[in-house]
Scaffold this motif. Structure first.
Motif, PDB file in Angstrom:
ATOM      1  N   ALA A  41       0.847  -1.193   0.000  1.00 32.80           N
ATOM      2  CA  ALA A  41       0.000   0.000   0.000  1.00 32.80           C
ATOM      3  C   ALA A  41       0.881   1.241   0.000  1.00 32.80           C
ATOM      4  O   ALA A  41       1.903   1.299   0.680  1.00 32.80           O
ATOM      5  CB  ALA A  41      -0.924   0.005   1.219  1.00 32.80           C
ATOM      6  N   ASP A  42       0.468   2.202  -0.767  1.00 32.54           N
ATOM      7  CA  ASP A  42       1.251   3.426  -0.896  1.00 32.54           C
ATOM      8  C   ASP A  42       1.212   4.241   0.388  1.00 32.54           C
ATOM      9  O   ASP A  42       0.150   4.667   0.821  1.00 32.54           O
ATOM     10  CB  ASP A  42       0.733   4.281  -2.043  1.00 32.54           C
ATOM     11  CG  ASP A  42       0.956   3.627  -3.389  1.00 32.54           C
ATOM     12  OD1 ASP A  42       0.148   3.890  -4.281  1.00 32.54           O
ATOM     13  OD2 ASP A  42       1.929   2.878  -3.549  1.00 32.54           O
ATOM     14  N   THR A  43       2.364   4.441   0.976  1.00 33.11           N
ATOM     15  CA  THR A  43       2.444   5.331   2.136  1.00 33.11           C
ATOM     16  C   THR A  43       2.715   6.755   1.663  1.00 33.11           C
ATOM     17  O   THR A  43       2.357   7.699   2.317  1.00 33.11           O
ATOM     18  CB  THR A  43       3.565   4.888   3.097  1.00 33.11           C
ATOM     19  OG1 THR A  43       4.788   4.786   2.372  1.00 33.11           O
ATOM     20  CG2 THR A  43       3.210   3.553   3.720  1.00 33.11           C
ATOM     21  N   ASN A  44       3.347   6.868   0.508  1.00 27.89           N
ATOM     22  CA  ASN A  44       3.599   8.171  -0.118  1.00 27.89           C
ATOM     23  C   ASN A  44       3.160   8.093  -1.567  1.00 27.89           C
ATOM     24  O   ASN A  44       3.968   7.911  -2.462  1.00 27.89           O
ATOM     25  CB  ASN A  44       5.095   8.518  -0.049  1.00 27.89           C
ATOM     26  CG  ASN A  44       5.559   8.735   1.359  1.00 27.89           C
ATOM     27  OD1 ASN A  44       4.892   9.420   2.118  1.00 27.89           O
ATOM     28  ND2 ASN A  44       6.662   8.132   1.722  1.00 27.89           N
ATOM     29  N   PRO A  45       1.848   8.241  -1.834  1.00 29.30           N
ATOM     30  CA  PRO A  45       1.372   8.121  -3.202  1.00 29.30           C
ATOM     31  C   PRO A  45       1.967   9.202  -4.100  1.00 29.30           C
ATOM     32  O   PRO A  45       2.375  10.258  -3.617  1.00 29.30           O
ATOM     33  CB  PRO A  45      -0.139   8.273  -3.084  1.00 29.30           C
ATOM     34  CG  PRO A  45      -0.392   8.847  -1.746  1.00 29.30           C
ATOM     35  CD  PRO A  45       0.811   8.551  -0.895  1.00 29.30           C
ATOM     36  N   LYS A  46       1.992   8.877  -5.396  1.00 29.65           N
ATOM     37  CA  LYS A  46       2.499   9.848  -6.373  1.00 29.65           C
ATOM     38  C   LYS A  46       1.622  11.095  -6.338  1.00 29.65           C
ATOM     39  O   LYS A  46       0.412  11.005  -6.187  1.00 29.65           O
ATOM     40  CB  LYS A  46       2.455   9.255  -7.786  1.00 29.65           C
ATOM     41  CG  LYS A  46       3.366   8.100  -7.994  1.00 29.65           C
ATOM     42  CD  LYS A  46       3.415   7.700  -9.448  1.00 29.65           C
ATOM     43  CE  LYS A  46       2.097   7.167  -9.928  1.00 29.65           C
ATOM     44  NZ  LYS A  46       2.132   6.606 -11.270  1.00 29.65           N
ATOM     45  N   PRO A  47       2.220  12.279  -6.493  1.00 30.44           N
ATOM     46  CA  PRO A  47       1.412  13.502  -6.514  1.00 30.44           C
ATOM     47  C   PRO A  47       0.525  13.510  -7.765  1.00 30.44           C
ATOM     48  O   PRO A  47       0.912  13.027  -8.816  1.00 30.44           O
ATOM     49  CB  PRO A  47       2.448  14.622  -6.556  1.00 30.44           C
ATOM     50  CG  PRO A  47       3.709  13.991  -6.991  1.00 30.44           C
ATOM     51  CD  PRO A  47       3.644  12.552  -6.632  1.00 30.44           C
ATOM     52  N   LYS A  48      -0.676  14.033  -7.623  1.00 27.88           N
ATOM     53  CA  LYS A  48      -1.614  14.134  -8.748  1.00 27.88           C
ATOM     54  C   LYS A  48      -1.133  15.214  -9.709  1.00 27.88           C
ATOM     55  O   LYS A  48      -0.671  16.270  -9.294  1.00 27.88           O
ATOM     56  CB  LYS A  48      -3.002  14.482  -8.235  1.00 27.88           C
ATOM     57  CG  LYS A  48      -3.538  13.486  -7.256  1.00 27.88           C
ATOM     58  CD  LYS A  48      -4.564  12.630  -7.884  1.00 27.88           C
ATOM     59  CE  LYS A  48      -5.187  11.766  -6.826  1.00 27.88           C
ATOM     60  NZ  LYS A  48      -5.516  10.477  -7.221  1.00 27.88           N
ATOM     61  N   ALA A  49      -1.256  14.927 -11.006  1.00 32.70           N
ATOM     62  CA  ALA A  49      -0.904  15.919 -12.022  1.00 32.70           C
ATOM     63  C   ALA A  49      -1.935  17.035 -12.006  1.00 32.70           C
ATOM     64  O   ALA A  49      -3.105  16.798 -11.776  1.00 32.70           O
ATOM     65  CB  ALA A  49      -0.847  15.258 -13.397  1.00 32.70           C
ATOM     66  N   LYS A  50      -1.478  18.240 -12.245  1.00 35.60           N
ATOM     67  CA  LYS A  50      -2.390  19.388 -12.246  1.00 35.60           C
ATOM     68  C   LYS A  50      -2.940  19.632 -13.628  1.00 35.60           C
ATOM     69  O   LYS A  50      -2.430  19.349 -14.612  1.00 35.60           O
ATOM     70  CB  LYS A  50      -1.670  20.631 -11.751  1.00 35.60           C
ATOM     71  CG  LYS A  50      -1.307  20.512 -10.301  1.00 35.60           C
ATOM     72  CD  LYS A  50      -0.632  21.766  -9.818  1.00 35.60           C
ATOM     73  CE  LYS A  50      -0.253  21.612  -8.360  1.00 35.60           C
ATOM     74  NZ  LYS A  50       0.418  22.751  -7.847  1.00 35.60           N
TER      75      LYS A  50
END
Length: 97
Positions: A88-97
């Protein structure tokens, strides 16, 4: 029939998508008519596909998988389903703007 799929590109990157017609979409990717990401990284190879009863479910699954780290995607491809919760992602990828 709705599908979610993962392609491995020539450079080793992974591309996740969803479609109504998997065979047609793969042909489009191979012909350079797919996503920008795959166009620059041909040829591509189908490494995972999953059927869904509804396109909205396939699309939601696509978005879920796109948010995963590479390690978790590789576990899914390798059918190591028991390891997915541990990844499980503890630090998910940032969402693109």
């Amino acid at each position: 029939m709705p599908w979610v799929y993962i392609l491995e590109c020539q450079d080793g990157s992974l591309y996740t998508g969803s479609t109504w017609n998997l065979e047609k979409r793969l042909a489009e990717h191979q012909a350079g008519l797919g996503a920008k990401h795959t166009r620059k990284r041909l040829p591509v190879k189908l490494v995972f596909c999953e059927f869904s009863d509804r396109i909205d479910v396939a699309y939601a699954r696509e978005k879920q998988i796109q948010g995963w780290r590479r390690e978790k995607k590789l576990a899914l491809i390798a059918e190591k389903h028991d390891t997915l919760p541990k990844l499980a992602d503890t630090n998910p990828k940032p969402k693109a703007k």
